[in-house]
Design an enzyme around this catalytic site. Structure first.
Site, PDB file in Angstrom:
ATOM      1  N   ASP A  20       0.852  -1.213  -0.096  1.00  0.00           N
ATOM      2  CA  ASP A  20       0.026  -0.024   0.201  1.00  0.00           C
ATOM      3  C   ASP A  20       0.763   1.213   0.040  1.00  0.00           C
ATOM      4  OD1 ASP A  20      -2.329   1.753   0.178  1.00  0.00           O
ATOM      5  OD2 ASP A  20      -3.060   0.522   1.689  1.00  0.00           O
ATOM      6  N   ASP A  21       0.676   2.315  -0.854  1.00  0.00           N
ATOM      7  CA  ASP A  21       1.401   3.715  -0.926  1.00  0.00           C
ATOM      8  C   ASP A  21       2.950   3.463  -1.162  1.00  0.00           C
ATOM      9  OD1 ASP A  21      -1.116   4.361  -0.278  1.00  0.00           O
ATOM     10  OD2 ASP A  21      -0.549   5.504   1.337  1.00  0.00           O
TER      11      ASP A  21
ATOM     12  N   CYS B 122      -6.703   4.189  -3.175  1.00  0.00           N
ATOM     13  CA  CYS B 122      -6.808   2.598  -2.852  1.00  0.00           C
ATOM     14  C   CYS B 122      -7.895   1.922  -3.547  1.00  0.00           C
ATOM     15  CB  CYS B 122      -6.967   2.542  -1.102  1.00  0.00           C
ATOM     16  SG  CYS B 122      -5.446   3.267  -0.562  1.00  0.00           S
TER      17      CYS B 122
ATOM     18  N   HIS C 137      -9.952  -2.421  -0.283  1.00  0.00           N
ATOM     19  CA  HIS C 137     -10.113  -1.068   0.631  1.00  0.00           C
ATOM     20  C   HIS C 137     -10.422  -1.277   1.850  1.00  0.00           C
ATOM     21  CE1 HIS C 137      -9.967   3.045   1.342  1.00  0.00           C
ATOM     22  NE2 HIS C 137     -11.201   3.449   1.211  1.00  0.00           N
TER      23      HIS C 137
ATOM     24  N   ASP D 157      -0.577  -0.599  -4.790  1.00  0.00           N
ATOM     25  CA  ASP D 157      -1.774  -0.305  -5.428  1.00  0.00           C
ATOM     26  C   ASP D 157      -1.792   1.317  -5.975  1.00  0.00           C
ATOM     27  OD1 ASP D 157      -1.499   1.382  -2.994  1.00  0.00           O
ATOM     28  OD2 ASP D 157      -3.581   0.923  -2.234  1.00  0.00           O
TER      29      ASP D 157
END
Length: 512
Positions: free
Chosen positions: A74-75, A114, A168, A351
């Site tokens: 994530d990120d 996301c 999410h 993502d």
């Protein structure tokens, strides 16, 4: 008669030896060895639904089908050593994985948020096809019958398991799709210190925080996610091939990681910034970024009140990346110890990326390079050259059809992306399609080999030449000499635009 009999016996033998020699030469040239004992899979290219009467695996024994390990981060942006050894944020386990397969150096998300990114990747449908444009979009409401990639593998006889953040995570897991898994361990709830560590109680929410927390690695969200996946790899199903999805939450905010990870980055440099970066942005950009401008403005205020806060923010992001890399390393160690490791497809993707102040922006929710450029690694047994790098631009809508093809499952013509198996076989091969990104209705970016073109909902544009402007400081969209370049990129813009999906409603709290 004896001579004639001998000739009749020798001729087939000679032909067999010649044929075998040709096959061995072809295998040596390609770097692959094809299992000629397995029949060619029969592929359906209409709806992607399975025909119960056909062998979709390419192997008579279902257990000979490859396992799949999908690692979702994530990120995670591109300021990592995976892409460039000069980058200060170290990712040794991602590099270790890349040495086994193909690293796509110009991979991009389908949407820099996301929910729309993950839905696009896991369903193979762009936001413009699904209507899932934002983090609140109720994706299952508008796609009630669409098979996720996990469901495709379920229908092919796979045991599909997972843990952590795959869909999410907001609204207590309301976006999660239970039908996509046979067994799933939800992401643990985020724990917080008694008060914000950044000494900025008025800056954002409790998630807008950073620092050394928790004290012990075992108390973190991703440690438990990785531990579940390790247990599955140690005891895989004995009666079915395995599809395992491992969702690593960090480096998503809050930027919390144990102290040992912060200690690695005491001398971390700051990103290169241009204080006049918004001088040539069009109206479409300022409109799109209006709702998220508070991230950067708020950071400036915190920095003025507590000097060094911005550096601590950057260092905490780096600590979270290293923490995530360590947890991925734990999972890879377990895979290496598994007897089925040699027959496992591995894919790792983020993502979307993340801005750390570049273009005077924090977070994602933009169409510039930093928030869309992602790590993508694919390891496919007996396909491609280990340690290869592919610089062809691709986006994550390619992942759904790629996994289907790698596993010998029927193709699905409804997907918006194309399989990138040809690029696994030849990372330098021809590839016409650019990467396409969408954020909220009418806002799109097209990334080709050298250019990023952005077209906003109000018709205004940006154009950057990454050969001379990797930071995207000089918008060339109004320069007439690049008119043909813009026209070429415009032909890849989505022509249809699905109506926005309704927002997910917060689950009702049970009455006591």
């Amino acid at each position: 008669m004896r001579i004639l009999h001998l000739r009749c016996w020798l001729l087939p033998l000679c032909l067999l030896l010649v044929y075998t020699g040709i096959q061995l030469e072809q295998e040596t040239f390609s770097g692959e060895v094809t299992d000629t004992s397995a029949p060619s899979p029969t592929r359906s290219t209409s709806t992607g639904e399975l025909d119960a009467n056909q062998d979709i695996s390419g192997a008579a024994d279902p257990l000979r089908r490859p396992d799949v390990l999908m690692l979702v981060v994530d990120d995670m942006n591109d300021w990592i050593s995976l892409f460039d050894q000069r980058s200060p944020i170290r990712t040794p386990n991602l590099e270790r994985l890349a040495r086994r397969g193909v690293l796509f150096t110009q991979a991009y998300c389908a949407s820099p948020a996301c929910n729309p990114s993950r839905v696009a990747t896991l369903t193979g449908l762009r936001p413009t096809s699904s209507g899932v444009y934002g983090n609140a979009s109720d994706w299952r409401r508008v796609l009630p019958t669409r098979l996720t990639v996990m469901q495709q593998f379920q229908r092919a006889g796979y045991s599909v398991r997972g843990a952590g953040k795959i869909f999410h995570h907001h609204l207590a897991g309301a976006f999660h799709d239970n039908d996509s898994f046979d067994d799933f361990q939800p992401m643990r709830e985020q724990q917080y210190p008694a008060s914000k560590l950044n000494q900025a109680p008025d800056y954002g929410s409790r998630n807008t925080d950073w620092g050394a927390f928790p004290e012990h690695v075992k108390d973190s969200i991703d440690y438990h996610t990785a531990s579940y996946c390790i247990d599955v790899l140690r005891q895989p199903p004995s009666d079915a091939p395995l599809f395992l999805a491992c969702g690593i939450f960090k480096p998503h905010s809050p930027f919390f990681a144990p102290l040992e990870f912060h200690d690695r980055y005491r001398d971390l440099p700051l990103p290169i910034l241009n204080n006049d970066d918004w001088r040539d942005l069009p109206s479409g950009a300022t409109k799109l970024m209006k709702k998220t401008k508070w991230f950067w403005n708020g950071m400036q205020k915190v920095e003025s009140e507590h000097p060094g806060s911005y550096h601590d923010f950057i260092r905490s992001y780096a600590a979270c990346v290293s923490f995530a890399d360590d947890q991925i390393g734990r999972v890879l160690d377990a895979l290496d110890d598994s007897p089925r490791s040699k027959n496992t497809i591995i894919v790792l993707w983020s993502d979307h990326g993340f801005h750390l102040g570049e273009k005077q922006h924090l977070e994602k929710f933009a169409l510039w390079e930093k928030t869309n450029h992602i790590p993508l690694i694919i390891v496919a047994p007996q396909i491609g050259q280990a340690g290869a790098r592919c610089d062809r631009p691709v986006d994550l809508t390619t992942l759904y059809p790629t996994l289907l093809e790698l596993a010998g499952l029927p193709a699905d013509d409804a997907t918006d992306g194309d399989s990138i198996v040809p690029l696994l076989r030849d990372p330098t091969g021809q590839w016409e399609s650019p990467a396409v990104m969408t954020y909220l209705p009418g806002n799109h970016a097209v990334r080709s080999q050298h250019w990023r073109y952005i077209h906003y909902a109000d018709g205004t544009e940006e154009l950057y030449d990454h050969r001379t402007d990797p930071h995207e400081w000089n918008n060339l969209a109004t320069d007439k000499q690049f008119h043909s370049t813009i026209q070429w990129h415009q032909k890849w813009l989505p022509t249809d635009q699905a109506a926005p999906a309704p927002d997910m409603r917060k689950p009702a709290t049970p009455a006591h």
